[in-house]
Design an enzyme around this catalytic site. Structure first.
Site, PDB file in Angstrom:
ATOM      1  N   HIS A 264       0.825  -1.219   0.000  1.00 56.12           N
ATOM      2  CA  HIS A 264       0.000   0.000   0.000  1.00 56.12           C
ATOM      3  C   HIS A 264       0.855   1.263   0.000  1.00 56.12           C
ATOM      4  CE1 HIS A 264      -3.213  -2.698   1.075  1.00 56.12           C
ATOM      5  NE2 HIS A 264      -2.808  -2.853   2.306  1.00 56.12           N
ATOM      6  N   ASP A 315      -4.842  -9.027  -0.560  1.00 59.23           N
ATOM      7  CA  ASP A 315      -5.003  -8.404   0.749  1.00 59.23           C
ATOM      8  C   ASP A 315      -6.214  -8.925   1.540  1.00 59.23           C
ATOM      9  OD1 ASP A 315      -4.761  -6.765   2.924  1.00 59.23           O
ATOM     10  OD2 ASP A 315      -4.989  -4.872   1.865  1.00 59.23           O
TER      11      ASP A 315
HETATM   12  C1  NGQ Z   1      -4.493  -5.706   8.159  1.00 60.62           C
HETATM   13  N1  NGQ Z   1      -5.244  -4.350   6.341  1.00 60.62           N
HETATM   14  O1  NGQ Z   1      -3.458  -5.960   8.786  1.00 60.62           O
HETATM   15  O2  NGQ Z   1      -5.353  -6.531   7.961  1.00 60.62           O
HETATM   16  C2  NGQ Z   1      -4.680  -4.300   7.659  1.00 60.62           C
HETATM   17  C3  NGQ Z   1      -5.573  -3.538   8.607  1.00 60.62           C
HETATM   18  C4  NGQ Z   1      -4.043  -2.167  10.039  1.00 60.62           C
HETATM   19  C5  NGQ Z   1      -4.927  -3.415   5.451  1.00 60.62           C
HETATM   20  N2  NGQ Z   1      -4.044  -2.532   5.815  1.00 60.62           N
HETATM   21  C6  NGQ Z   1      -4.985  -3.319   9.952  1.00 60.62           C
HETATM   22  N3  NGQ Z   1      -5.499  -3.388   4.295  1.00 60.62           N
HETATM   23  O3  NGQ Z   1      -3.457  -1.728   9.051  1.00 60.62           O
HETATM   24  O4  NGQ Z   1      -3.859  -1.683  11.171  1.00 60.62           O
HETATM   25 ZN    ZN Z   2      -2.694  -5.977   4.390  1.00 57.35          ZN
END
Ligand code: NGQ
Ligand code: ZN
Length: 449
Positions: A264, A315
């Site tokens: 990202h 993801d």
């Molecule tokens: C995750 N997902 O680790 O699943 C993350 C969300 C975060 C994305 N960044 C949690 N798409 O970044 O704190």
């Molecule tokens: Zn992720």
């Protein structure tokens, strides 16, 4: 095994009438002419470079209003609540379903960014790598190639606040993490030789600068992945604590090189975009999830013009579709710039540029010896059906463009992961039993909610 392709995408471009020989999981020969099992259009099968497989089980369950204005952060609250219920058995069943879907979509391997380590409230399992073992078992069941990325997650934010709620299941200090990595490595040894271990400090929010530096030394050869700059709020949080933006901070404090994959890289200034491109690290783009979570638009034209490396990951697994990732990546660029064919070059079409990029970037990010139909590489191959209406009469780059923009993953007829022929005539060989088990888990979860 010998395959005969009408069209094949080779390192030096498209070729007609090609025979590919597979031996011991690797490509043993590539020749013009010859005979073999007929496979239509043969491509190097990409790695899916970013996945949190358990999130597949909440696909479609977060598309409603919970707050005045929903956001990534309200989604994250729902995700934390959801994962409270998951047992190791659930995680294995979900991961197997996800891997079947990935193979049927045309991916030969996945880099699993795995952070759900502990039981409820953070209680460690008898085996600290119990959950990692479940991911490994799902890979064994499905034959999908695996790069396992155990995740370090040690704090609730840049201010060092404690983990709370759902995060307790992710948490490790450095010593606990080192033990977990060692145990995960032992489990991984049960898989075929293409399986790979990497490491993932979760984000600059969840890992301190000291731990980030130590984590990078734990396995000096393996790939390193991090969530870098997805949300404006996390840019602001880092700015407040370091006076630097995340990509800028990472590039100036850590020797970011080819081992690194920055997931990202959405929120970058033009300077950060150029600096990341120069680092030779891979930008891990997740077009479907980034659209679903409202992240913003990656500065693709600038990054690619500067020679930046990238790959694609599914993801959140809200939808697993290789063709759609390609389509949405380009469409987001078009919507952002009010132009067409944004990522194309003078000599390669949009579909070709994105497919080439994701195949090479995915291989690098996964630490996997793949990424081309060339002798010696793992036999990661995907065959597209050329007999139906979508690809009829198509040639060269137009095959990929038609796959991504007009067709979909139903064109995927066969897939080999390091020579394992796991998708045959459009269906994964373990589709039915894996599906049955997944359905039982989903029924139980639905009852609990
Ligand atoms: C995750 N997902 O680790 O699943 C993350 C969300 C975060 C994305 N960044 C949690 N798409 O970044 O704190
Ligand atoms: Zn992720």
């Amino acid at each position: 095994m010998r395959l005969h392709a009408d069209h094949a995408l080779l390192p030096d471009g498209w070729a007609r009438d090609v025979t590919v020989e597979i031996a011991e999981g690797r490509i043993a020969a590539v020749t013009r002419g010859g005979t073999g099992t007929s496979v239509g259009c043969l491509l190097p099968a990409p790695v899916n470079l970013h996945s949190h497989s358990f999130q597949r089980a909440m696909a479609g369950l977060t598309e409603y209003r919970t707050a005045g204005q929903d956001s990534f952060w309200t989604w994250r609250n729902l995700m934390y609540r959801f994962l409270e219920r998951l047992t190791p058995e659930d995680v294995e069943a979900i991961a197997a379903q996800v891997m079947v879907e990935m193979a049927e979509a045309g991916y030969a391997a996945v880099a699993e960014f795995h952070y759900l380590h502990h039981g409820l409230g953070g209680k460690t399992y008898a085996d600290p790598a119990e959950m990692s073992a479940r991911i490994v078992q799902a890979a064994a069941t499905t034959g999908l190639g695996l790069t396992l990325l155990p995740v370090l997650y040690e704090r609730g934010g840049c201010d060092g606040r404690a983990l709370a709620g759902g995060q307790l299941r992710f948490g490790n200090d450095m010593n606990g993490f080192a033990r977990l990595v060692e145990a995960a490595e032992t489990h991984l040894a049960a898989l075929p030789a293409d399986a790979t271990l990497g490491l993932a400090p979760h984000s600059l929010r969840a890992v301190s600068p000291e731990s980030l530096a130590r984590a990078a030394t734990l396995r000096p050869q393996g790939p390193l992945h991090i969530h870098v700059a997805e949300q404006v709020a996390e840019v602001d949080e880092l700015l407040a604590h370091t006076r630097q933006r995340p990509v800028d901070w990472l590039l100036s404090h850590v020797p970011v090189d080819q081992r690194w994959c920055l997931i990202h890289a959405t929120q970058m200034t033009p300077q950060e975009t150029l600096a990341l491109a120069a680092s030779q690290a891979v930008a891990g783009l997740c077009p479907i999830t980034e659209a679903n979570l409202g992240d913003g638009i990656f500065d693709g034209a600038r990054y690619l013009a500067a020679g930046g490396r990238f790959g694609i990951g599914s993801d959140s697994n809200v939808r697993i579709s290789l063709s759609e990732e390609i389509r949405i990546l380009e469409y987001s660029q078009r919507l952002g710039t009010k132009a067409r064919a944004v990522l194309a070059t003078a000599d390669r079409s949009v579909g070709r540029v994105i497919f080439d990029g994701m195949v090479q970037g995915g291989a690098q990010a996964a630490g996997r010896d793949t990424g081309a139909i060339a002798v010696g590489k793992w036999a990661d191959l995907v065959a597209l059906d050329i007999s139906g209406p979508d690809l009829a009469g198509r040639n060269g780059d137009r095959l990929l463009d038609s796959f991504a923009f007009a067709g979909d993953d139903r064109l995927v007829r066969h897939l080999w992961s390091a020579g394992r022929h796991i998708v045959r005539d459009g269906q994964h060989v373990a589709r039915l039993p894996v599906r049955r088990r997944f359905a039982a888990v989903m029924a139980r979860l639905a009852e609990a909610m």
